[in-house]
Design a protein around this motif. Structure first.
Motif, mmCIF file in Angstrom:
data_model
loop_
_atom_site.group_PDB
_atom_site.id
_atom_site.type_symbol
_atom_site.label_atom_id
_atom_site.label_comp_id
_atom_site.label_asym_id
_atom_site.label_seq_id
_atom_site.Cartn_x
_atom_site.Cartn_y
_atom_site.Cartn_z
ATOM 1 N N LEU A 164 -35.736 72.447 26.116
ATOM 2 C CA LEU A 164 -36.571 73.637 26.228
ATOM 3 C C LEU A 164 -38.002 73.287 26.624
ATOM 4 O O LEU A 164 -38.640 72.424 26.009
ATOM 5 C CB LEU A 164 -36.580 74.392 24.892
ATOM 6 C CG LEU A 164 -37.434 75.655 24.836
ATOM 7 C CD1 LEU A 164 -36.900 76.700 25.813
ATOM 8 C CD2 LEU A 164 -37.471 76.212 23.424
ATOM 9 N N ASP A 165 -38.492 73.986 27.634
ATOM 10 C CA ASP A 165 -39.897 73.886 28.039
ATOM 11 C C ASP A 165 -40.571 75.221 27.732
ATOM 12 O O ASP A 165 -40.422 76.190 28.488
ATOM 13 C CB ASP A 165 -40.005 73.574 29.527
ATOM 14 C CG ASP A 165 -41.452 73.402 29.981
ATOM 15 O OD1 ASP A 165 -42.370 73.591 29.140
ATOM 16 O OD2 ASP A 165 -41.665 73.109 31.173
ATOM 17 N N PRO A 166 -41.315 75.310 26.617
ATOM 18 C CA PRO A 166 -41.912 76.585 26.207
ATOM 19 C C PRO A 166 -42.869 77.173 27.231
ATOM 20 O O PRO A 166 -43.078 78.391 27.255
ATOM 21 C CB PRO A 166 -42.641 76.229 24.905
ATOM 22 C CG PRO A 166 -42.012 74.958 24.433
ATOM 23 C CD PRO A 166 -41.614 74.232 25.668
ATOM 24 N N THR A 167 -43.425 76.352 28.095
ATOM 25 C CA THR A 167 -44.416 76.850 29.054
ATOM 26 C C THR A 167 -43.782 77.724 30.136
ATOM 27 O O THR A 167 -44.489 78.412 30.875
ATOM 28 C CB THR A 167 -45.156 75.683 29.719
ATOM 29 O OG1 THR A 167 -44.216 74.893 30.470
ATOM 30 C CG2 THR A 167 -45.826 74.799 28.672
ATOM 31 N N LEU A 168 -42.450 77.706 30.239
ATOM 32 C CA LEU A 168 -41.775 78.504 31.256
ATOM 33 C C LEU A 168 -41.625 79.962 30.848
ATOM 34 O O LEU A 168 -41.217 80.793 31.667
ATOM 35 C CB LEU A 168 -40.393 77.918 31.549
ATOM 36 C CG LEU A 168 -40.355 76.502 32.132
ATOM 37 C CD1 LEU A 168 -38.907 76.046 32.305
ATOM 38 C CD2 LEU A 168 -41.096 76.444 33.465
ATOM 39 N N TRP A 169 -41.955 80.287 29.591
ATOM 40 C CA TRP A 169 -41.681 81.621 29.068
ATOM 41 C C TRP A 169 -42.970 82.316 28.645
ATOM 42 O O TRP A 169 -43.820 81.744 27.970
ATOM 43 C CB TRP A 169 -40.726 81.520 27.870
ATOM 44 C CG TRP A 169 -39.477 80.770 28.213
ATOM 45 C CD1 TRP A 169 -39.221 79.441 27.996
ATOM 46 C CD2 TRP A 169 -38.347 81.290 28.910
ATOM 47 N NE1 TRP A 169 -37.991 79.096 28.496
ATOM 48 C CE2 TRP A 169 -37.420 80.221 29.061
ATOM 49 C CE3 TRP A 169 -38.004 82.543 29.400
ATOM 50 C CZ2 TRP A 169 -36.199 80.381 29.695
ATOM 51 C CZ3 TRP A 169 -36.783 82.696 30.016
ATOM 52 C CH2 TRP A 169 -35.897 81.630 30.165
ATOM 53 N N ASP A 170 -43.107 83.566 29.081
ATOM 54 C CA ASP A 170 -44.280 84.351 28.694
ATOM 55 C C ASP A 170 -44.236 84.736 27.221
ATOM 56 O O ASP A 170 -45.271 84.825 26.561
ATOM 57 C CB ASP A 170 -44.361 85.625 29.547
ATOM 58 C CG ASP A 170 -44.555 85.315 31.019
ATOM 59 O OD1 ASP A 170 -45.532 84.620 31.341
ATOM 60 O OD2 ASP A 170 -43.729 85.759 31.839
ATOM 61 N N THR A 171 -43.030 84.986 26.715
ATOM 62 C CA THR A 171 -42.861 85.389 25.320
ATOM 63 C C THR A 171 -41.649 84.680 24.745
ATOM 64 O O THR A 171 -40.605 84.604 25.392
ATOM 65 C CB THR A 171 -42.633 86.912 25.206
ATOM 66 O OG1 THR A 171 -43.705 87.593 25.854
ATOM 67 C CG2 THR A 171 -42.568 87.351 23.752
#
Length: 428
Positions: A64-71
């Protein structure tokens, strides 16, 4: 539980604030995902972009790359389900059954294939709000009456109007097959069932209409609105939904669809379908079975037969889904998940019961590529529950989404509950 609601409210408020900008992304993280096809993903990840699901995976194996998701919304300890269906329903076509002005599901006449439920659908129905809070997020708006009632359409339950709600317009024509028996009902003058003497003549009349419609479909020189509506049926672009229950009627329907080369017949009702399962399987005819909260149809039937019908069809390999036609069906649409729960108590597994009101329904309606399960490429229509939605004792829907948009989970009933709860709390 309170902390969970606060967290979800914060995330929901933030995402709604972003909704004005197109194609924002959201990740539902670490919930138990009931896909709808029989699979369960513990600690699942559901990625959403716009109105589509773009990722379904396991958090334990996904990098998982959290930076890919706005929320990102953490759903640990909660369960995620696909939106449930209410097929063969008057939901959105009637508001108060006792008030004629609110009933818009029946037209005068006997053969009305050209009558469309689509434009009669009321997206602002108060009943829809009470249904969404139990996870029912799609309906098949279906007309009633006559021999051919009209043409149904598949609608989402979160929309401004019918144009906004439609998922598949004019999906099929509804034919009410004549009953092979009369009497035997509590409101009948005959206490026992007997053969319907008019059955053969009614069957000839139906066949003559379909043969005329078939001949019409092969020409372009004439225009008849009734036959014009039937043209797509013979091309395989519409389904033929045939409402019937008795074994003899089901066997006659199989012969009827074979001789007229009806490409996508569907049985609605199908009380005796388990008796002719091999024939139904031979011609790939699915069944929309009535939910089990009812009495047996025949005096010599086992008392629990209506509850076991889903299991019997599953064991026989017949594709089926659960619907709730009958008296007070519109307001009772909210109970469809509990009908599936009853089927679970009488033989289905939990995931089979979920499929019976989600992916199976989508397959029968012909929209399985769009909806019915939580899979990549499908519409983001789902809900999050604390407990199981199949049991009214533990059902607790926390958030819902239709086509990628969060839905309001309040309705006239929840508002009255809160109103009077606060009244009596203040009086203490």
């Amino acid at each position: 539980m309170k902390a969970i609601k606060i967290l979800l409210t914060i995330a929901l408020t933030y995402f709604i604030g972003l909704s004005g900008t197109a194609q924002k992304t959201m990740l539902l993280s670490k919930g138990t995902v009931h896909v709808g096809n029989g699979k369960v993903i513990n600690q699942g990840l559901i990625g959403i972009k716009g109105n589509k699901i773009i990722l379904v995976d396991n958090a334990l194996t996904h990098n998982l790359d959290p930076t890919l998701w706005d929320t990102i919304i953490d759903l640990k300890g909660l369960d995620v389900y696909p939106g449930f269906f209410a097929p063969n329903s008057k939901l959105g076509l009637t508001e108060i059954d006792a008030v004629r002005a609110t009933r818009d599901f029946r037209e005068v006449g006997t053969y009305n294939p050209h009558v469309r439920s689509l434009t009669a659908y009321n997206a602002e129905s108060e009943i829809i709000g009470t249904v969404k809070t139990n996870g029912v997020l799609y309906t098949q708006a279906t007309p009633e009456g006559g021999i051919i009632s009209g043409t149904s359409s598949i609608m989402s339950l979160n929309a401004w109007n019918w144009e906004d709600a439609v998922i598949k317009k004019d999906d099929g024509i509804h034919l009410n097959w004549p009953s092979t028996a009369v009497g035997g009902n509590w409101n009948s003058s005959s206490p026992t069932k007997k053969s319907n003497d008019n059955y053969s003549s009614r069957l000839k009349e139906i066949r003559a209409f379909f043969e005329a419609a078939l001949s019409y479909s092969e020409t372009k020189d004439l225009f008849d609105p009734r036959f014009e509506a039937m043209r797509e049926l013979f091309k395989g672009e519409k389904r033929l939904y045939i409402h019937a229950d008795e074994m003899r009627a089901l066997l006659d329907i199989i012969d009827f669809q074979r001789e007229l080369e009806i490409k996508f017949p569907v049985i609605i009702g199908g009380y005796d379908a388990y008796k002719v399962a091999d024939q139904l399987n031979a011609y790939n005819i699915p069944v929309m079975i009535k939910g089990g909260h009812t009495l047996p149809s025949n005096e010599d039937d086992p008392i629990d037969l209506p509850y076991r019908l889903p299991y019997l069809l599953k064991e026989a390999g017949v594709l089926f889904c659960i619907q709730n036609s009958g008296r007070m069906e519109t307001m009772n649409t909210r109970n469809i998940p509990f009908l599936a729960g009853t089927a679970m108590a009488y033989g289905l597994t939990e995931e089979e019961a979920i499929s019976a009101i989600s992916l199976n329904t989508a397959k029968i309606l012909g929209i399985e590529k769009l909806a019915g399960s939580i899979e990549e490429g499908k519409l983001a229509t789902l809900f999050v529950n604390k407990g199981t939605p199949l049991d009214m004792r533990s059902n607790n829907l926390i958030l819902g989404m239709v086509n990628g948009a969060f839905i309001d989970l309040t309705n006239v009933q929840t508002k009255l509950y809160d109103k009077y709860k606060s009244k009596y709390e203040n009086e203490k």
